[in-house]
Design a protein around this motif. Sequence first.
Motif, mmCIF file in Angstrom:
data_model
loop_
_atom_site.group_PDB
_atom_site.id
_atom_site.type_symbol
_atom_site.label_atom_id
_atom_site.label_comp_id
_atom_site.label_asym_id
_atom_site.label_seq_id
_atom_site.Cartn_x
_atom_site.Cartn_y
_atom_site.Cartn_z
ATOM 1 N N ILE A 29 0.915 -1.234 -0.075
ATOM 2 C CA ILE A 29 -0.019 0.038 -0.039
ATOM 3 C C ILE A 29 0.863 1.239 0.123
ATOM 4 N N PRO A 30 0.932 1.982 -1.092
ATOM 5 C CA PRO A 30 1.623 3.365 -1.027
ATOM 6 C C PRO A 30 1.154 4.229 -0.236
ATOM 7 N N GLU A 31 2.137 5.146 0.570
ATOM 8 C CA GLU A 31 2.004 5.941 1.454
ATOM 9 C C GLU A 31 1.018 7.131 0.565
ATOM 10 N N GLN A 32 1.101 7.437 -0.649
ATOM 11 C CA GLN A 32 0.387 8.342 -1.242
ATOM 12 C C GLN A 32 -1.206 8.091 -1.222
ATOM 13 N N LEU A 33 -1.484 7.093 -1.160
ATOM 14 C CA LEU A 33 -2.816 6.330 -1.208
ATOM 15 C C LEU A 33 -3.382 6.598 0.098
ATOM 16 N N ILE A 34 -2.643 6.413 1.350
ATOM 17 C CA ILE A 34 -3.311 6.697 2.413
ATOM 18 C C ILE A 34 -3.489 8.178 2.651
ATOM 19 N N ILE A 35 -2.467 9.024 2.118
ATOM 20 C CA ILE A 35 -2.723 10.439 2.211
ATOM 21 C C ILE A 35 -3.982 10.917 1.618
ATOM 22 N N ALA A 36 -4.002 10.289 0.301
ATOM 23 C CA ALA A 36 -5.317 10.627 -0.488
ATOM 24 C C ALA A 36 -6.540 10.443 -0.033
ATOM 25 N N LEU A 37 -6.400 9.227 0.596
ATOM 26 C CA LEU A 37 -7.708 8.661 1.244
ATOM 27 C C LEU A 37 -8.060 9.494 2.378
ATOM 28 N N GLU A 38 -7.005 9.743 3.386
ATOM 29 C CA GLU A 38 -7.370 10.718 4.626
ATOM 30 C C GLU A 38 -7.916 12.030 4.132
ATOM 31 N N GLU A 39 -7.747 12.663 2.925
ATOM 32 C CA GLU A 39 -7.887 13.961 2.556
ATOM 33 C C GLU A 39 -9.463 13.827 2.091
ATOM 34 N N ASP A 40 -9.605 12.592 1.272
ATOM 35 C CA ASP A 40 -11.043 12.538 0.603
ATOM 36 C C ASP A 40 -11.988 12.004 1.743
ATOM 37 N N PHE A 41 -11.729 11.388 2.598
ATOM 38 C CA PHE A 41 -12.541 10.722 3.704
ATOM 39 C C PHE A 41 -11.806 11.144 5.083
ATOM 40 N N PRO A 42 -11.948 12.392 5.525
ATOM 41 C CA PRO A 42 -11.382 12.781 6.749
ATOM 42 C C PRO A 42 -12.215 12.404 7.989
ATOM 43 N N GLU A 43 -11.549 12.110 9.060
ATOM 44 C CA GLU A 43 -12.427 11.875 10.200
ATOM 45 C C GLU A 43 -12.870 13.308 10.728
ATOM 46 N N ARG A 44 -14.218 12.999 11.076
ATOM 47 C CA ARG A 44 -15.069 14.339 11.376
ATOM 48 C C ARG A 44 -16.360 13.835 12.254
ATOM 49 N N THR A 45 -16.623 14.740 13.219
ATOM 50 C CA THR A 45 -17.735 14.703 14.080
ATOM 51 C C THR A 45 -19.248 14.867 12.964
ATOM 52 N N PRO A 46 -19.989 13.741 13.224
ATOM 53 C CA PRO A 46 -21.138 13.845 12.344
ATOM 54 C C PRO A 46 -21.951 15.048 12.490
ATOM 55 N N ASP A 47 -22.765 15.460 11.827
ATOM 56 C CA ASP A 47 -23.623 16.767 11.903
ATOM 57 C C ASP A 47 -24.935 16.442 12.313
ATOM 58 N N ILE A 48 -25.627 17.045 13.285
ATOM 59 C CA ILE A 48 -26.803 16.374 13.591
ATOM 60 C C ILE A 48 -27.760 16.539 12.704
ATOM 61 N N SER A 49 -27.785 17.407 11.433
ATOM 62 C CA SER A 49 -28.616 17.487 10.532
ATOM 63 C C SER A 49 -28.634 16.188 9.379
ATOM 64 N N GLU A 50 -27.369 15.798 9.465
ATOM 65 C CA GLU A 50 -27.247 14.572 8.551
ATOM 66 C C GLU A 50 -28.164 13.267 8.769
ATOM 67 N N ALA A 51 -28.330 12.717 7.683
ATOM 68 C CA ALA A 51 -29.262 11.671 7.887
ATOM 69 C C ALA A 51 -28.521 10.171 8.288
ATOM 70 N N LEU A 52 -29.217 9.494 9.431
ATOM 71 C CA LEU A 52 -28.572 8.445 9.861
ATOM 72 C C LEU A 52 -27.759 7.602 8.958
ATOM 73 N N GLU A 53 -28.570 7.283 7.516
ATOM 74 C CA GLU A 53 -27.808 6.660 6.541
ATOM 75 C C GLU A 53 -26.513 7.165 6.148
ATOM 76 N N ARG A 54 -26.453 8.531 5.843
ATOM 77 C CA ARG A 54 -25.078 9.257 5.562
ATOM 78 C C ARG A 54 -23.910 9.178 6.863
#
Length: 65
Positions: free
Chosen positions: A9-34
């Motif tokens: 697994i290349p480090e660049q893939l990990i970096i790109a995935l971290e940018e595209d799918f960051p860890e974040r707190t869910p927004d209360i207005s978001e649907a449960l499915e999302r």
Amino acid sequence: MPVERYPAIPEQLIIALEEDFPERTPDISEALERIRERGGERKVVKHLKEIFRQQNFPDNEGDDV
């Protein structure tokens, strides 16, 4: 988990995935499915990060990449 069954697994893939799918707190207005979808995305990113860590830093168990 046997990391041998995964290709390198290349480090660049990990970096790109971290940018595209960051860890974040869910927004209360978001649907449960999302919220669940985002959780699944993060689970895959974390799994790949762990495999990357084991492939590249096998002596540093538990350390974050």
